[in-house]
Enzyme design. Structure first.
Site, PDB file in Angstrom:
ATOM      1  N   ASP A 169       0.815  -1.221   0.000  1.00 29.34           N
ATOM      2  CA  ASP A 169       0.000   0.000   0.000  1.00 29.34           C
ATOM      3  C   ASP A 169       0.850   1.274   0.000  1.00 29.34           C
ATOM      4  OD1 ASP A 169      -2.114  -1.850   0.363  1.00 29.34           O
ATOM      5  OD2 ASP A 169      -1.934  -1.704   2.533  1.00 29.34           O
ATOM      6  N   GLU A 215     -10.807   0.228  -4.200  1.00 23.92           N
ATOM      7  CA  GLU A 215     -10.128   0.606  -2.957  1.00 23.92           C
ATOM      8  C   GLU A 215      -8.989   1.550  -3.304  1.00 23.92           C
ATOM      9  OE1 GLU A 215      -9.750  -3.359  -0.646  1.00 23.92           O
ATOM     10  OE2 GLU A 215      -9.167  -3.780  -2.679  1.00 23.92           O
TER      11      GLU A 215
HETATM   12  C1  6LW Z   1      -5.850  -2.263   1.800  1.00 24.45           C
HETATM   13  C2  6LW Z   1      -6.741  -2.386   0.653  1.00 24.45           C
HETATM   14  C3  6LW Z   1      -6.524  -3.760   0.238  1.00 24.45           C
HETATM   15  O1  6LW Z   1      -6.333  -1.420   2.774  1.00 24.45           O
HETATM   16  O2  6LW Z   1      -5.825  -4.445   1.141  1.00 24.45           O
HETATM   17  O3  6LW Z   1      -6.982  -5.439  -1.217  1.00 24.45           O
HETATM   18  C4  6LW Z   1      -5.814  -3.677   2.277  1.00 24.45           C
HETATM   19  N1  6LW Z   1      -6.991  -4.234  -0.812  1.00 24.45           N
HETATM   20  O4  6LW Z   1      -6.476  -1.493  -0.364  1.00 24.45           O
HETATM   21  C5  6LW Z   1      -4.637  -3.999   3.083  1.00 24.45           C
HETATM   22  O5  6LW Z   1      -3.433  -3.734   2.422  1.00 24.45           O
END
Ligand code: 6LW
Length: 570
Positions: free
Chosen positions: A32, A217
């Site tokens: 991330d 996300e």
């Molecule tokens: C993060 C999100 C994700 O907050 O995984 O699969 C989470 N997506 O973007 C943890 O890294």
């Protein structure tokens, strides 16, 4: 002087050809990534989940050579992770430098529990920001200011008029007919209080087909040449992971989807050695060039989509351009490789890394599971040693054991340490670990064998979907009271646990100590330390560590570690 020009051009041409950098730029568990720039200085933060301290801040002047300068969340008032389950804790941050106020903001989310099998208590995210005007001093980060919008992956966008916008991700079930599992919401916020100034509005639902993981996300908003761009990560964090983008002239829309989405998706070539590319952020250099940082994995054994990623999700880099029509194109539209040619430079990394524990730690890249409640590692009690005073907790409990962890950053490497420890009973234990989670970790340790009552070496491995424990014991030679070296050899397909004894002490006339060759007692397939174990939510990567424990009883014998070292196997 035509010849001079030709020579210069040839030299420049060669230099351009020779230029290339290696991915990942920040190896080991660093998912991330989020990046910002203040003048000539780049700063990048990643997620730490159940580990403390949280939110490492890396600094670079050239996007290649990154140094860890501290952690934004370094005291319990900022990050108090207690009883937190594996892959709960501190999630995807956004790091932004606001030029006008000369302030850095780091936004993040904390969960206590995230998914099975540690489920069923608290899966509610709490998002907040911390800020600082002096990013060089980690103590200068503020305490948290909590937002009142639900969700995770918080992003901060401050518009030219000073209005601040928060976007986060959560389920949009109540809002639209075909919701993504997760969608992006926006609200204007009062940055002083974190309070929302407007109702939360649904900003984006994944446009991926209904039968794929429709997760949107990792939102980040950028403004460029009169457009607002909304960057998202979609398709889940596994092989379908990708970066998508849309734009609008106003944050109220209407939004136009990039006809060339996804802008980053190595998953379209399952033979590529980098997979699961996504969760990206953009950065512009002082000269005006653009790059993207993003998370991805390096599968191994085999090194393609059917391989396993036991180092977890790492931080990668790729060049980016804005094409006519003003959409970003990453890496010329090509799949991103481990070796990225034509830009930046190749940073040679030393084969051996070592911390001699000379009164302080060599750097800040040390972690413990959860927030320590008490000091366990002492660097000044015995000169030249890290003294660990064990507590009652083991590495297998949802507590903070007495330990010192470092991310495994290379696939093929030997981690080693030298330990002086005199266990008095079977509860006393100190050693080295390769650690993925409280369920899956493998140790080589000095303790007392309960069957023989003799000081011994034990290698403990855990494998199978229930993390079944296997032990191999070897007694120390009668009367041996010297130090013990412990080794964990990481290879693509397995980890091996070994030890070595001193054959000659450094005392006496000729003074040079001698050691036997390491003897390996046990090994475990690396698939049991990988991020995608079936049924186990796993956002983290593996750590090497040293530890001491009283296994449920207080222990007064200290464990003295003379050094830790990693040596790449090449
Ligand atoms: C993060 C999100 C994700 O907050 O995984 O699969 C989470 N997506 O973007 C943890 O890294």
């Amino acid at each position: 002087m035509w010849w001079k020009q030709i020579t210069a051009a040839a030299v420049l041409g060669l230099a351009a050809l020779a230029t290339s950098f290696q991915n990942p730029i920040i190896p080991g568990f660093n998912p991330d990534p989020t990046i910002t720039r203040a003048g000539k200085d780049y700063f990048l933060a990643t997620s730490t989940f159940e580990y403390f301290p949280g939110a490492p801040i890396y600094h670079s002047r050239d996007l290649i050579d990154w140094k860890l300068i501290g952690h934004a969340l370094n005291r319990p008032s900022q990050l108090n992770i207690r009883g937190t389950a594996p892959s709960g804790g501190m999630f995807a941050p956004t790091l932004r430098y606001h030029e006008k106020s000369k302030t850095f903001y780091l936004l993040t989310t904390v969960f206590d529990v995230i998914a099975p099998p540690d489920n069923n208590t608290n899966v509610m995210p709490r998002s907040f920001y911390v800020k600082t005007k002096n990013i060089w001093d980690e103590k200068a980060w503020s305490d948290p200011v909590y937002f009142d919008m639900h969700g995770f992956d918080p992003d901060l966008f401050i518009d030219d008029d000073g209005k601040a916008y928060l976007t986060t991700t959560f389920g949009a079930g109540e809002f639209v007919k075909d919701p993504g599992y997760f969608s992006v919401f926006i609200t204007q916020v009062d940055l002083k209080t974190g309070d929302s100034l407007t109702d939360a509005k649904l900003l984006h639902v994944s446009t991926l087909p209904l039968d794929t993981p429709r997760l949107a996300e990792a939102s980040h908003i950028f403004k460029k040449d009169g457009y607002y761009y909304l960057l998202t990560a979609e398709g889940g964090t596994e092989l379908g992971h990708r970066a998508m983008i849309k734009r609008a002239k106003s944050l109220d829309g209407p939004w136009e989807e990039n006809p060339s989405n996804p802008i980053l998706h190595n998953g379209r070539d399952k033979s590529a050695p980098i997979q699961a590319t996504g969760h990206a952020d953009f950065i512009q250099t002082p000269k005006g060039d653009w790059y993207t940082v993003f998370l991805a994995i390096r599968p191994q054994a085999p090194a393609n989509a059917s391989g396993i990623p036991q180092l977890g999700r790492e931080t990668f880099l790729a060049p980016m351009t804005w094409e006519k029509g003003q959409w970003p194109v990453i890496n010329g539209g090509e799949v991103v490789d481990l070796d990225v040619k034509g830009v930046l430079y190749d940073l040679k990394k030393p084969k051996v890394w070592r911390d001699e524990f000379d009164g302080k730690l060599a750097d800040k890249a040390y972690y413990t599971p959860r927030t320590p409640y008490k000091q366990a590692v002492f660097l000044n009690e015995r000169k030249g040693y890290a003294r660990i005073k064990g507590n009652v907790y083991t590495l297998g409990q949802r507590e903070t054991p007495a330990c010192l962890f470092r991310k495994q950053t290379e696939l093929e490497t030997v981690f080693s340490t030298e330990l002086e420890f005199n266990p008095k009973n079977k509860k006393h234990e100190a050693g080295a670990t390769i650690f993925l989670s409280l369920h899956f970790h493998d140790n080589i340790a000095v303790t007392v064998n309960p069957d023989t009552n003799k000081p011994s070496i034990v290698a403990r491995t855990r494998s199978g979907k229930n993390a079944d424990l296997k032990e191999v014991w070897e007694a120390l030679p009668a009367g041996y009271s010297g130090p013990v070296r412990l080794f964990i050899k990481a290879e693509r397909h397995q980890y091996s646990l070994g030890y070595a004894l001193q054959t000659k002490t450094g005392g006496g006339k000729k003074g040079k100590e001698e050691w036997a060759q390491p003897k390996y007692l046990a090994s475990v397939e690396s698939k049991w330390l990988q991020a995608w174990l079936d049924g186990w939510q796993n956002f983290v990567g593996s750590f090497f560590g040293i530890y001491a424990t009283g296994n449920g009883l207080p222990i007064r014998e200290p464990a003295d570690f003379k050094y830790i070292q990693t040596e790449r196997l090449d």
